[in-house]
Design an enzyme around this catalytic site. Structure first.
Site, PDB file in Angstrom:
ATOM      1  N   ASP A  24       0.914  -1.300  -0.064  1.00  0.00           N
ATOM      2  CA  ASP A  24       0.182  -0.095   0.120  1.00  0.00           C
ATOM      3  C   ASP A  24       1.021   1.179   0.034  1.00  0.00           C
ATOM      4  O   ASP A  24       1.648   1.520   1.090  1.00  0.00           O
ATOM      5  CB  ASP A  24      -0.883   0.004   1.424  1.00  0.00           C
ATOM      6  CG  ASP A  24      -1.653   1.357   1.363  1.00  0.00           C
ATOM      7  OD1 ASP A  24      -1.829   2.130   0.515  1.00  0.00           O
ATOM      8  OD2 ASP A  24      -2.227   1.448   2.721  1.00  0.00           O
ATOM      9  N   ASP A  28      -4.090   3.867   2.702  1.00  0.00           N
ATOM     10  CA  ASP A  28      -5.585   3.745   2.683  1.00  0.00           C
ATOM     11  C   ASP A  28      -5.719   2.339   3.153  1.00  0.00           C
ATOM     12  O   ASP A  28      -6.800   1.713   3.229  1.00  0.00           O
ATOM     13  CB  ASP A  28      -6.176   4.169   1.435  1.00  0.00           C
ATOM     14  CG  ASP A  28      -5.955   3.180   0.494  1.00  0.00           C
ATOM     15  OD1 ASP A  28      -5.046   2.514   0.430  1.00  0.00           O
ATOM     16  OD2 ASP A  28      -6.501   3.380  -0.725  1.00  0.00           O
ATOM     17  N   ASP A 101      -4.616 -10.221 -15.627  1.00  0.00           N
ATOM     18  CA  ASP A 101      -5.879 -11.306 -15.350  1.00  0.00           C
ATOM     19  C   ASP A 101      -6.849 -11.201 -16.226  1.00  0.00           C
ATOM     20  O   ASP A 101      -7.293  -9.843 -16.364  1.00  0.00           O
ATOM     21  CB  ASP A 101      -6.142 -11.288 -13.807  1.00  0.00           C
ATOM     22  CG  ASP A 101      -6.532 -12.619 -13.290  1.00  0.00           C
ATOM     23  OD1 ASP A 101      -7.481 -13.313 -13.967  1.00  0.00           O
ATOM     24  OD2 ASP A 101      -6.265 -13.079 -12.223  1.00  0.00           O
ATOM     25  N   ASP A 202      -8.967 -16.368 -16.383  1.00  0.00           N
ATOM     26  CA  ASP A 202      -9.770 -16.828 -15.348  1.00  0.00           C
ATOM     27  C   ASP A 202     -10.759 -18.014 -15.815  1.00  0.00           C
ATOM     28  O   ASP A 202     -11.648 -17.370 -17.031  1.00  0.00           O
ATOM     29  CB  ASP A 202     -10.675 -15.504 -14.627  1.00  0.00           C
ATOM     30  CG  ASP A 202     -11.057 -15.937 -13.399  1.00  0.00           C
ATOM     31  OD1 ASP A 202     -10.603 -16.146 -12.524  1.00  0.00           O
ATOM     32  OD2 ASP A 202     -12.414 -15.749 -13.274  1.00  0.00           O
ATOM     33  N   GLU A 258      -6.860 -20.632 -16.629  1.00  0.00           N
ATOM     34  CA  GLU A 258      -6.993 -21.366 -15.598  1.00  0.00           C
ATOM     35  C   GLU A 258      -8.301 -22.520 -15.790  1.00  0.00           C
ATOM     36  O   GLU A 258      -9.199 -22.132 -16.341  1.00  0.00           O
ATOM     37  CB  GLU A 258      -7.494 -20.475 -14.467  1.00  0.00           C
ATOM     38  CG  GLU A 258      -7.827 -21.150 -12.901  1.00  0.00           C
ATOM     39  CD  GLU A 258      -9.138 -20.521 -12.283  1.00  0.00           C
ATOM     40  OE1 GLU A 258      -8.850 -20.360 -11.201  1.00  0.00           O
ATOM     41  OE2 GLU A 258      -9.939 -19.681 -12.783  1.00  0.00           O
ATOM     42  N   HIS A 331      -4.080 -17.291  -5.022  1.00  0.00           N
ATOM     43  CA  HIS A 331      -4.939 -16.560  -4.284  1.00  0.00           C
ATOM     44  C   HIS A 331      -6.214 -17.218  -3.796  1.00  0.00           C
ATOM     45  O   HIS A 331      -7.060 -16.756  -2.957  1.00  0.00           O
ATOM     46  CB  HIS A 331      -5.231 -15.295  -5.019  1.00  0.00           C
ATOM     47  CG  HIS A 331      -6.005 -15.658  -6.295  1.00  0.00           C
ATOM     48  ND1 HIS A 331      -5.558 -16.022  -7.104  1.00  0.00           N
ATOM     49  CD2 HIS A 331      -7.548 -15.339  -6.487  1.00  0.00           C
ATOM     50  CE1 HIS A 331      -6.450 -16.226  -8.074  1.00  0.00           C
ATOM     51  NE2 HIS A 331      -7.569 -15.698  -7.570  1.00  0.00           N
ATOM     52  N   ASP A 332      -6.397 -18.376  -4.280  1.00  0.00           N
ATOM     53  CA  ASP A 332      -7.556 -19.222  -3.820  1.00  0.00           C
ATOM     54  C   ASP A 332      -7.429 -20.290  -3.084  1.00  0.00           C
ATOM     55  O   ASP A 332      -8.281 -21.173  -2.758  1.00  0.00           O
ATOM     56  CB  ASP A 332      -8.450 -19.652  -5.288  1.00  0.00           C
ATOM     57  CG  ASP A 332      -8.727 -18.658  -6.184  1.00  0.00           C
ATOM     58  OD1 ASP A 332      -8.998 -17.650  -5.795  1.00  0.00           O
ATOM     59  OD2 ASP A 332      -8.946 -19.076  -7.416  1.00  0.00           O
TER      60      ASP A 332
HETATM   61  O1  TEU Z   1     -11.434 -19.382  -9.457  1.00  0.00           O
HETATM   62  C1  TEU Z   1     -12.001 -20.374 -10.236  1.00  0.00           C
HETATM   63  C2  TEU Z   1     -12.655 -21.352  -9.167  1.00  0.00           C
HETATM   64  O2  TEU Z   1     -13.268 -22.249  -9.735  1.00  0.00           O
HETATM   65  C3  TEU Z   1     -12.788 -21.000  -7.868  1.00  0.00           C
HETATM   66  O3  TEU Z   1     -14.158 -20.799  -7.697  1.00  0.00           O
HETATM   67  C4  TEU Z   1     -12.036 -22.013  -7.096  1.00  0.00           C
HETATM   68  O4  TEU Z   1     -12.834 -23.230  -7.247  1.00  0.00           O
HETATM   69  C5  TEU Z   1     -12.513 -21.749  -5.437  1.00  0.00           C
HETATM   70  O5  TEU Z   1     -11.820 -20.376  -5.153  1.00  0.00           O
HETATM   71  C6  TEU Z   1     -11.557 -22.582  -4.633  1.00  0.00           C
HETATM   72  O6  TEU Z   1     -12.037 -22.018  -3.430  1.00  0.00           O
HETATM   73  C7  TEU Z   1     -11.266 -17.942 -10.333  1.00  0.00           C
HETATM   74  C8  TEU Z   1     -10.378 -17.074  -9.551  1.00  0.00           C
HETATM   75  O7  TEU Z   1      -9.182 -17.588  -9.452  1.00  0.00           O
HETATM   76  C9  TEU Z   1     -11.343 -16.816  -8.116  1.00  0.00           C
HETATM   77  O8  TEU Z   1     -10.645 -15.856  -7.419  1.00  0.00           O
HETATM   78  C10 TEU Z   1     -12.780 -15.998  -8.589  1.00  0.00           C
HETATM   79  O9  TEU Z   1     -13.328 -15.896  -7.527  1.00  0.00           O
HETATM   80  C11 TEU Z   1     -13.513 -16.949  -9.583  1.00  0.00           C
HETATM   81  O10 TEU Z   1     -12.623 -17.399 -10.820  1.00  0.00           O
HETATM   82  C12 TEU Z   1     -14.433 -16.243 -10.181  1.00  0.00           C
HETATM   83  O11 TEU Z   1     -13.978 -15.210 -10.923  1.00  0.00           O
HETATM   84 CA    CA Z   2      -3.280   2.251  -1.352  1.00  0.00          CA
END
Ligand code: TEU
Ligand code: CA
Length: 558
Positions: A24, A28, A101, A202, A258, A331-332
């Protein structure tokens, strides 16, 4: 040994930035583009030459940027188009390429296309989304959303249901409409013409829905109704090929799709170069190994034999025919050291080992921010510290169905996407060097013990190991392009594999357990000695390669 055509993106080391939580710059509490630009020197020094930046477009943030309301503008909190131009310029000046992305299975419900579609069914955007009539006051079919509830919502204004595989704020685009596709291609060219070096796409294998949108009376085990119909759906390859022809083939870029629920045979249809579709995919076979019968929240221990089989299957299937991506977190998913390693006593060696075994296979490594300092899962005490829509929906639905609070929180600690989304630990000061203000999500409590500043000059830190590992891979023809073979003489918990290219062999030896373990001599190169040790995850190297310490990794020449 079959041939692999050298390409810049095969030799790159990629790093995923989740911009909200990286740096950041203005206090903020939200990471931003200027923050990324400030840290480019750091990334360059680490050896990174490719960034994948999670979505930075205009978004109301129902799903942290994966719900885009304007593809041709930057999210207010992240900065301006000028900041993006500056980031691209500054990165290129350091030899770092940038992948954006591309989220085009769906838009935000605030996107101008959707606003028009819901209010003017007969207008130019009327058919941009997937609209259908209900059945006696019920949704058009039984498909479920990835984040809970029906995949359909009723729109009062239009008097019809629209499809959303994700949240109701993420309506699915109608890819069967040629104008939708060509608007997307134009938007892609808009960014490529501004210097972007490619896209991570995505859920790109979900863009083609089956005609008639049938009920799913027999969903595959562990998946939700509808999933098997729209995953690798009927026209997906035709659309990606068209995109390749219209856009991708005209630039020197890299593309990564993905793709959940995609096996090696299907993967080759996307990544075999002669198919003219994509360069790589992210598959998730190794990321689903701890999902029990109840799905991702029903976490079971990972079976190492299965993990090794998945790794080997992808290495063999794509060798000479396509190219792998290599990753253990994003990130998932939870933090890799908390999931595949030991984030307690053996956090440091296991974080290093996981990087070593993964990134020395054939493919392009994708580090996720924070793994290079060994960041761990967040275990927030109460639900109000969580921000992720999937986690919050899960909590609410489980409370409603009567599951105990402690059990719900235990599952969230193991499986929440927020485990990966807490701010990067730049230093041990309050705010962790991430922000001078109040962070949008709490910082993991352990930032005083685990942070970049402390690891910078420490030769035994996770960070220093990553620097060495990245350099070793880049300098080794065997690591980059060699073939891959699991050494069967070393059973689990050992994982030993060999990479061979003309005139060069590497052997990667790893003990994936918290106990000492003997490695059979016939699993090692004939002349294995300390002299052949190229990389180790213990401070003193390995005194004896046949007696491995907990979570010990040794990379040998030969
Ligand atoms: O993720 C695709 C996806 O299938 C996710 O729902 C995944 O199965 C889940 O996060 C697992 O817990 C992509 C992106 O990486 C994710 O951040 C988004 O939320 C999603 O698409 C919708 O755009
Ligand atoms: Ca910021």
């Amino acid at each position: 040994m079959s041939y692999q055509t050298p390409r810049w993106w095969k030799e790159a080391t990629a790093y995923q930035i989740y911009p909200r939580s990286f740096k950041d710059s203005n206090g903020d509490g939200i990471g931003d583009l200027a923050g990324i630009t400030q840290k480019l020197d750091y990334l360059g020094e680490l050896g990174i030459d490719l960034l994948w930046i999670s979505p930075v477009y205009q978004s109301p943030n129902a799903d942290n940027g994966y719900d885009i309301s304007d593809y041709r503008d930057i999210m207010d909190e992240f900065g301006t188009m000028e900041d993006m131009a500056e980031l691209i310029r500054a990165a290129h000046g350091r030899g770092i390429r940038i992948v954006m992305d591309l989220v085009v299975n769906h838009t935000s419900d605030r996107h101008a296309w959707f606003r028009s579609s819901r209010s003017h069914p007969a207008g130019p955007y009327g058919d941009y989304y997937i609209w259908a009539e209900g059945r006696d006051g019920e949704p058009p079919n039984n498909w479920l959303s990835a984040f809970g509830g029906s995949a359909w919502s009723f729109d009062e204004r239009r008097g019809q249901y629209y499809l959303h595989i994700y949240t109701p704020n993420q309506p699915d685009l109608n890819w069967d409409n040629r104008r939708v596709r060509h608007d997307i291609y134009a938007m892609m060219r808009f960014w490529l013409d501004r210097g972007v070096d490619g896209f991570r796409m995505d859920v790109i294998n979900q863009i083609s829905k089956p005609p008639g949108l049938p009920d799913d009376t027999d969903p595959a085990p562990g998946t939700r109704p509808g999933f098997r119909f729209y995953t690798n759906g009927p026209n997906v390859h035709a659309y990606i090929r068209e995109m390749h022809e219209e856009v991708l083939s005209r630039y020197d870029i890299v593309t990564i799709g993905e793709m959940h629920a995609t096996d090696t045979q299907e993967a080759l249809r996307y990544v075999a170069p002669e198919r003219r579709e994509l360069d790589m995919i992210f598959h998730f076979e190794h990321m689903r190994l701890d999902a029990g019968p109840g799905g991702k929240w029903d976490v079971k221990p990972i079976d190492l034999d299965e993990l090794k089989q998945v790794f080997a299957r992808w290495q063999h299937a794509l060798h000479g025919r396509g190219w792998n991506s290599l990753f253990l977190n994003n990130h998932d998913y939870p933090r890799m050291v908390s999931r595949f390693g030991d984030d307690g006593e053996y956090r440091v060696p296991s974080a290093k080992l996981l990087a070593g075994i993964t990134y020395l296979m054939q493919g392009t490594p994708f580090l996720f921010q924070g793994e290079e300092i060994g960041m761990t899962n967040a275990r927030f005490a109460t639900i109000d510290s969580y921000r992720d829509v999937e986690t919050l929906n899960y909590y609410t639905s489980q409370r409603e169905s009567g599951l105990e609070e402690t059990e719900i929180m235990r599952r969230i600690h193991l499986a929440s996407r927020d485990n990966a989304r807490t701010p990067f630990h730049w230093n041990g000061e309050p705010g962790a060097g991430f922000t001078a203000g109040t962070p949008w999500i709490p910082i993991n409590d352990n930032y005083r013990e685990i942070n970049l500043a402390d690891q910078w000059d420490d030769p035994d830190s996770v960070l220093s190991f990553y620097r060495r590992l990245i350099r070793l891979r880049k300098e080794s023809g065997a690591a980059l392009y060699g073939d891959f073979e699991v050494v069967e003489e070393a059973p689990s918990p050992l994982f030993v594999y060999r990479r061979r290219a003309a005139g060069e062999t590497l052997t990667v030896v790893a003990n994936l357990s918290s106990e000492e373990h003997a490695c059979p001599a016939d699993a090692l190169p004939a002349d294995a000695t300390r002299g052949t040790l190229l990389l180790s995850n213990y401070p003193d190297g390995t005194p004896d390669i046949t007696a491995l310490r907990p979570w010990e990794l040794a990379v040998l020449a030969g």
